[in-house]
Write an enzyme that holds these catalytic residues in place. Structure first.
Site, mmCIF file in Angstrom:
data_model
loop_
_atom_site.group_PDB
_atom_site.id
_atom_site.type_symbol
_atom_site.label_atom_id
_atom_site.label_comp_id
_atom_site.label_asym_id
_atom_site.label_seq_id
_atom_site.Cartn_x
_atom_site.Cartn_y
_atom_site.Cartn_z
ATOM 1 N N CYS A 269 0.803 -1.235 0.000
ATOM 2 C CA CYS A 269 0.000 0.000 0.000
ATOM 3 C C CYS A 269 0.828 1.274 0.000
ATOM 4 O O CYS A 269 0.776 2.052 -0.957
ATOM 5 C CB CYS A 269 -0.955 -0.006 1.196
ATOM 6 S SG CYS A 269 -2.240 -1.258 1.084
ATOM 7 N N PHE A 270 1.575 1.529 1.052
ATOM 8 C CA PHE A 270 2.257 2.814 1.171
ATOM 9 C C PHE A 270 3.175 3.117 -0.019
ATOM 10 O O PHE A 270 3.102 4.224 -0.575
ATOM 11 C CB PHE A 270 3.045 2.893 2.477
ATOM 12 C CG PHE A 270 2.195 3.091 3.709
ATOM 13 C CD1 PHE A 270 0.819 3.186 3.622
ATOM 14 C CD2 PHE A 270 2.776 3.179 4.964
ATOM 15 C CE1 PHE A 270 0.029 3.367 4.752
ATOM 16 C CE2 PHE A 270 2.002 3.359 6.104
ATOM 17 C CZ PHE A 270 0.630 3.453 5.994
#
Length: 430
Positions: A269-270
């Protein structure tokens, strides 16, 4: 309600099982026959605490899987939970989403009743309205608002706690264009709202919902990078960064979450989401300087860790144990794991690498088939010249006598989890 989920990765499988837990009848649609067979046999295809129990409990009852899009015809709403990987310039690849949207549209062309399509994948603002919706319209012959509704419901699931995050959310974001779409979403999530004790339900536009997900992750990633930047400053002054960060976390305006300084963030995600929103902003003529700085700080942490090891010896020919291969504890996911960067740099320097992780070894073996892998942390440390701690698994905090089997007993701790002990040449990254 009758729900369909297209995609059975981390997000798709988790939300399918959790919707079944809430009482919905769910069909998971995927092109991977092995994953479909696994789900129908009651076996979760991924490692996620609590997920295996839900899949086993509901498989063959409220949860089933198929490769046949026609099974969507008997459902009220479809969630698109497909991968949107990064391209070379950081923007997202919508290939899987577009293919699924076309296949879904062709299926919905044979449905008389109205149908709701919900984007669950993380996509940049305007994607659902400008790309997904029109593609479904073209393939189905329907029009948004007339036999077809579209919506966006971003996920805020953390790997390792995804089931709990779904069933006990901080907030539920519902992005839609029509009253009918909002009403259907409200009906879908009503059991969750009741079960979770009435968490905030944010009713907003589709593009706003898309941006909320990016803003959420960009803020958290930036908070970690700021903590790392402050910790790096603490280190050059000989100041204990843990005490500093713990203290500022007591300020209610700041909070203690995501202030754990160390090796930085990875995962699915990040890295992808920060790259995507940076690329999207640049495409619109805006340079997101602060967010780019957060990425730069994060990218620099593994190299700082390696520098601490290089200060002690030439890496060529040395045996280095890498403890922790998953990008975080509680998951077997190695995507953008800090360990990948460390292992590659060690190999480039001529080091002999042995890796250990309680659950992610097989995934890393696919990436690095030629390094050694240990069955335990103790085995990894035996005869190693140094150890790099890359993931903060709880078992690493309990290591003690195991370090005695090392040759030079050098430990560089990227997560501040190992307990200092006499006889160790120990240094934390921050």
């Amino acid at each position: 309600m009758e729900l369909s989920i297209i995609g059975s990765g981390y997000v798709g499988t988790t939300i399918a099982a959790c919707f079944a837990e809430l009482g919905h009848d769910v069909v998971n649609v995927d092109i991977d026959e092995d994953i479909v067979a696994s789900l129908n046999d009651g076996q979760a295809p991924i490692h996620e605490p609590g997920l295996a129990e839900l899949v086993e409990r509901y498989a063959g009852d409220r949860l089933r899987a198929t490769t046949d899009y026609d099974e969507i015809l008997d459902t009220d709403a479809t969630f698109l939970a497909l991968p949107t990987p990064s391209t070379d310039d950081g923007s997202i690849d919508l290939g899987a989403m577009k293919t699924a949207a076309t296949s879904l549209g062709e299926t919905l062309a044979r449905k008389d009743d109205s149908h709701l399509v919900v984007t669950k994948s993380t996509v940049v603002p305007r994607t659902t309205v400008d790309v997904i919706g029109p593609r479904i319209e073209e393939a189905s012959g329907k029009r948004v608002g007339d036999g077809l509704d579209i919506a966006m419901n971003p996920e805020f699931l953390r790997e390792g706690t995804a089931v709990d995050d779904f069933l006990s959310p901080d907030k539920i974001v519902l992005g839609a264009q029509t009253d009918r779409a909002y009403e259907t979403l409200a009906e879908i999530f009503a059991p969750l709202v009741e079960r979770a004790g009435n968490p905030p339900v944010v009713k907003t536009g589709i593009s706003e919902a898309e941006m909320i997900k990016y803003a959420n992750n960009a803020f958290l990633a930036s908070k970690i990078s700021l903590a790392n930047d402050l910790a790096n400053i603490c280190k050059v002054f000989g100041v204990d960064s843990a005490e500093v960060l713990e203290s500022i976390g007591l300020d209610s305006r700041i909070g203690s979450a995501f202030l754990g300084a160390g090796l930085g963030w990875g995962g699915s995600c990040f890295p992808k989401d920060t790259a995507a929103i940076i690329a999207a902003a640049r495409a619109q003529g805006y340079e997101p300087r602060l967010l780019q700085a957060a990425v730069d700080v994060n990218d620099g942490q593994p190299e700082r860790m390696l520098d601490l090891l290089r200060e002690r010896f030439d890496l060529d020919g040395k045996r280095v144990a890498v403890l922790g291969l998953a990008f975080k504890p509680g998951t077997d996911d190695i995507r953008k794991s800090r360990a990948i960067l460390l292992i590659q740099a060690l190999l480039d320097a001529g080091a002999d690498v042995v890796g250990y992780d309680p659950v992610a070894t097989e995934n890393m073996r696919e990436r690095f088939p030629d390094i050694d892998y240990a069955d335990s942390a103790a085995d990894a440390l035996a005869n190693a010249d140094a150890a790099l701690v890359a993931t903060d698994w709880d078992e690493f905090a309990a290591l003690d006598d195991e370090f005695d089997a090392m040759r030079e007993r050098i430990v560089i701790d990227g997560r501040r989890i190992v307990t200092r002990r006499e006889g160790l040449d120990y240094e934390s990254l921050v």
